[in-house]
Write an enzyme that holds these catalytic residues in place. Structure first.
Site, PDB file in Angstrom:
ATOM      1  N   LYS A 157       0.864  -1.193   0.000  1.00  0.00           N
ATOM      2  CA  LYS A 157       0.000   0.000   0.000  1.00  0.00           C
ATOM      3  C   LYS A 157       0.889   1.227   0.000  1.00  0.00           C
ATOM      4  CE  LYS A 157      -4.445   0.793   0.068  1.00  0.00           C
ATOM      5  NZ  LYS A 157      -5.479  -0.016  -0.586  1.00  0.00           N
TER       6      LYS A 157
HETATM    7  P1  NAD Z   1     -12.765   7.865  -3.947  1.00  0.00           P
HETATM    8  O1  NAD Z   1     -11.754   8.856  -3.576  1.00  0.00           O
HETATM    9  O2  NAD Z   1     -13.082   7.646  -5.387  1.00  0.00           O
HETATM   10  O3  NAD Z   1     -14.146   8.188  -3.196  1.00  0.00           O
HETATM   11  C1  NAD Z   1     -14.231   8.353  -1.821  1.00  0.00           C
HETATM   12  C2  NAD Z   1     -15.656   8.752  -1.472  1.00  0.00           C
HETATM   13  O4  NAD Z   1     -15.762   8.801  -0.049  1.00  0.00           O
HETATM   14  C3  NAD Z   1     -16.048  10.136  -1.998  1.00  0.00           C
HETATM   15  O5  NAD Z   1     -17.411  10.126  -2.394  1.00  0.00           O
HETATM   16  C4  NAD Z   1     -15.887  11.019  -0.753  1.00  0.00           C
HETATM   17  O6  NAD Z   1     -16.716  12.175  -0.793  1.00  0.00           O
HETATM   18  C5  NAD Z   1     -16.326  10.058   0.331  1.00  0.00           C
HETATM   19  N1  NAD Z   1     -15.822  10.435   1.651  1.00  0.00           N
HETATM   20  C6  NAD Z   1     -14.599  10.906   1.962  1.00  0.00           C
HETATM   21  N2  NAD Z   1     -14.537  11.181   3.276  1.00  0.00           N
HETATM   22  C7  NAD Z   1     -15.748  10.825   3.788  1.00  0.00           C
HETATM   23  C8  NAD Z   1     -16.321  10.872   5.097  1.00  0.00           C
HETATM   24  N3  NAD Z   1     -15.624  11.356   6.134  1.00  0.00           N
HETATM   25  N4  NAD Z   1     -17.582  10.428   5.271  1.00  0.00           N
HETATM   26  C9  NAD Z   1     -18.288   9.968   4.210  1.00  0.00           C
HETATM   27  N5  NAD Z   1     -17.814   9.910   2.956  1.00  0.00           N
HETATM   28  C10 NAD Z   1     -16.562  10.344   2.762  1.00  0.00           C
HETATM   29  O7  NAD Z   1     -12.282   6.500  -3.256  1.00  0.00           O
HETATM   30  P2  NAD Z   1     -12.675   5.019  -3.684  1.00  0.00           P
HETATM   31  O8  NAD Z   1     -11.671   4.509  -4.637  1.00  0.00           O
HETATM   32  O9  NAD Z   1     -14.124   4.967  -4.015  1.00  0.00           O
HETATM   33  O10 NAD Z   1     -12.411   4.227  -2.313  1.00  0.00           O
HETATM   34  C11 NAD Z   1     -13.403   4.141  -1.301  1.00  0.00           C
HETATM   35  C12 NAD Z   1     -13.050   3.019  -0.338  1.00  0.00           C
HETATM   36  O11 NAD Z   1     -12.953   1.788  -1.063  1.00  0.00           O
HETATM   37  C13 NAD Z   1     -11.713   3.175   0.387  1.00  0.00           C
HETATM   38  O12 NAD Z   1     -11.842   2.629   1.672  1.00  0.00           O
HETATM   39  C14 NAD Z   1     -10.768   2.329  -0.452  1.00  0.00           C
HETATM   40  O13 NAD Z   1      -9.665   1.865   0.307  1.00  0.00           O
HETATM   41  C15 NAD Z   1     -11.694   1.181  -0.795  1.00  0.00           C
HETATM   42  N6  NAD Z   1     -11.270   0.419  -1.967  1.00  0.00           N
HETATM   43  C16 NAD Z   1     -11.112   1.027  -3.189  1.00  0.00           C
HETATM   44  C17 NAD Z   1     -10.740   0.261  -4.283  1.00  0.00           C
HETATM   45  C18 NAD Z   1     -10.625   0.860  -5.664  1.00  0.00           C
HETATM   46  O14 NAD Z   1     -10.501   0.082  -6.624  1.00  0.00           O
HETATM   47  N7  NAD Z   1     -10.709   2.162  -5.832  1.00  0.00           N
HETATM   48  C19 NAD Z   1     -10.495  -1.114  -4.148  1.00  0.00           C
HETATM   49  C20 NAD Z   1     -10.663  -1.698  -2.892  1.00  0.00           C
HETATM   50  C21 NAD Z   1     -11.047  -0.911  -1.820  1.00  0.00           C
END
Ligand code: NAD
Length: 440
Positions: free
Chosen positions: A108
């Site tokens: 990571k």
């Molecule tokens: P992103 O940056 O595209 O979106 C994040 C979202 O969370 C946004 O809508 C933002 O407004 C919201 N957010 C941020 N702070 C917040 C808060 N305090 N309360 C509520 N909402 C909040 O990120 P993503 O890629 O969608 O990732 C989201 C989660 O999924 C993370 O935990 C990430 O580790 C996990 N994840 C992502 C992937 C991937 O392929 N992108 C894969 C596995 C896991």
């Protein structure tokens, strides 16, 4: 008052210890090895910003384990990210890759920064500097980054370009996944995590564990986070006939008992930068979203959202962890007691790393697979993963697997799905370590 310890390293250790208690014959020296990150790299570098000022940024890249292959894991740009969080997320990647049987170890990365206060040029400079400073640390057969919170395919394109310029004359496409399609990205990668959540949920519900909830069609769903994962999950659940009753982003939550129209939400967010204020919806907080009346709750944003103080108020019958680490260990116990099932992050969001692996394979072979091929493979992978964990969980329920604490000799309660998934993953990494033969 909530006196829970929310340190991500303590939490991942608690989860590991809970799972390893069910694994017989795991040597203590091996446990120590599996708990520790292999390598933590930290770099501070200065960047000249668009406004002429100079700012120093702190970055991390952590490899937890590479017994199965190169490190794999996202890069997060967030103002609150810590080294401890990055280490815990790298560990989770090790278990996730092992569980879904893909030949990567866990890694990571992160840059402590607030993307909302930086221009596109600033972000490009930060990303190029990150890549050049970590040039020896990443690589197609060493450690392969991908997107995570507040990074996207543009970020991955800059990483690829920088790495390629500094390592000419080689096929460098597999150095990073989640790239744009025109740069060797895979069809279906952007959607893979949200789409994989749907596949895992459908398979889980088909086991008929939850009375009156054996399919996604008709289910009332609340989703926290509307980024890459949350937005795609909302669309995927909607297409299968679910009613999305609540959605949120960092500025708040909207609720409609009749169901939200996603096209209207997307158009409103595009125009206003947030979803709160969409006509015909109630405004709630992100804390209230967790307790909303719904069938399926999908945390898809940040960690520790379901904790000791609110877990008793979760009304959903199923929690699908699209985000990493959204549920604390204390909340896990409360949810289990209340018969709220959890599809843990290690399963629910594994679609992202699965299609990242497909992208890496395509890049090595200089191929690009059709979307249908990618999605069919993803679906099978997610279904197999749910089936395997479910079968093993049933083994514990009927007593085929030992529920005896190997240290105290005391009987233990039947493990939840997170613990069963971790037992499977930890065993696989431990076995592979021993089969390889400990060096020298
Ligand atoms: P992103 O940056 O595209 O979106 C994040 C979202 O969370 C946004 O809508 C933002 O407004 C919201 N957010 C941020 N702070 C917040 C808060 N305090 N309360 C509520 N909402 C909040 O990120 P993503 O890629 O969608 O990732 C989201 C989660 O999924 C993370 O935990 C990430 O580790 C996990 N994840 C992502 C992937 C991937 O392929 N992108 C894969 C596995 C896991």
């Amino acid at each position: 008052m909530n006196e829970e310890i929310l340190d991500p390293l303590v939490i991942s250790e608690q989860q590991f210890d809970k799972a390893s208690a069910y694994i017989q014959h795991l040597q203590s020296g091996l446990i120590d090895f599996l708990k520790q990150p292999r390598r933590i790299c930290t770099i501070n570098f200065p960047i000249e910003l668009d406004d002429g000022s100079v700012k120093t940024f702190r970055c991390f890249r952590v490899i937890h384990n590479h017994v199965f292959g190169p490190g794999k894991g996202g890069i997060r740009y967030h103002p609150d990210v810590t080294e401890e969080e990055v280490v815990s997320l790298a560990k989770l990647m090790t278990w996730k890759c092992a569980l879904v049987n893909i030949p990567f170890g866990g890694a990571k990365g992160a840059v402590i920064c607030n993307t909302k206060e930086l221009s596109t040029n600033d972000l490009r400079r930060i990303t190029r500097r990150f890549t050049s400073d970590f040039l020896e640390v990443i690589g197609p057969h060493i450690d392969v980054p991908a997107p995570d919170m507040y990074t996207n395919e543009q970020t991955m394109a800059w990483i690829y370009d920088t790495y390629d310029v500094l390592n000419p004359g080689k096929n460098n496409r597999p150095v990073v996944t989640g790239k744009p399609i025109d740069l060797g990205g895979s069809y279906g990668r952007t959607e893979a995590t949200g789409q994989g959540c749907l596949y895992a949920t459908e398979r889980f519900l088909s086991k008929e564990l939850i009375p009156e909830l054996n399919e996604v069609a008709g289910a009332r769903v609340a989703i926290q986070g509307f980024g890459n994962v949350g937005k795609v999950a909302a669309q995927a659940f909607c297409r299968q006939g679910a009613k999305i009753v609540a959605l949120s982003d960092s500025s708040g939550c909207i609720y409609s008992e009749a169901g939200l129209n996603l096209d209207e939400v997307i158009a409103f967010k595009q125009q206003h930068g947030c979803m709160v204020g969409l006509p015909g919806t109630l405004t709630l907080t992100n804390e209230e979203l967790i307790e909303v009346d719904c069938d399926i709750l999908v945390p898809a944003a940040i960690s520790n959202q379901i904790h000791a103080s609110n877990a008793n108020n979760v009304k959903a019958k199923l929690v699908v962890e699209a985000a990493n680490n959204p549920t604390t260990p204390a909340a896990d116990c409360i949810l289990q007691r209340n018969k709220v099932y959890v599809i843990p992050d290690i399963i629910a969001n594994a679609g992202g790393v699965t299609v990242s692996y497909y992208e890496w394979v395509q890049n090595h072979a200089n191929e690009q697979w059709d979307l249908e091929v990618v999605n069919n493979r993803l679906k099978k992978k997610m279904h197999d993963c749910v089936d395997n964990v479910f079968r093993r969980w049933q083994g514990f329920v009927v007593g085929e697997e030992k529920n005896i604490d190997k240290i105290t000799g005391e009987p233990m309660e039947c493990p939840d799905f997170r613990t069963v998934a971790l037992v499977t993953a930890i065993e696989r990494v431990a076995n592979a370590t021993l089969i390889r033969g400990i060096w020298p």
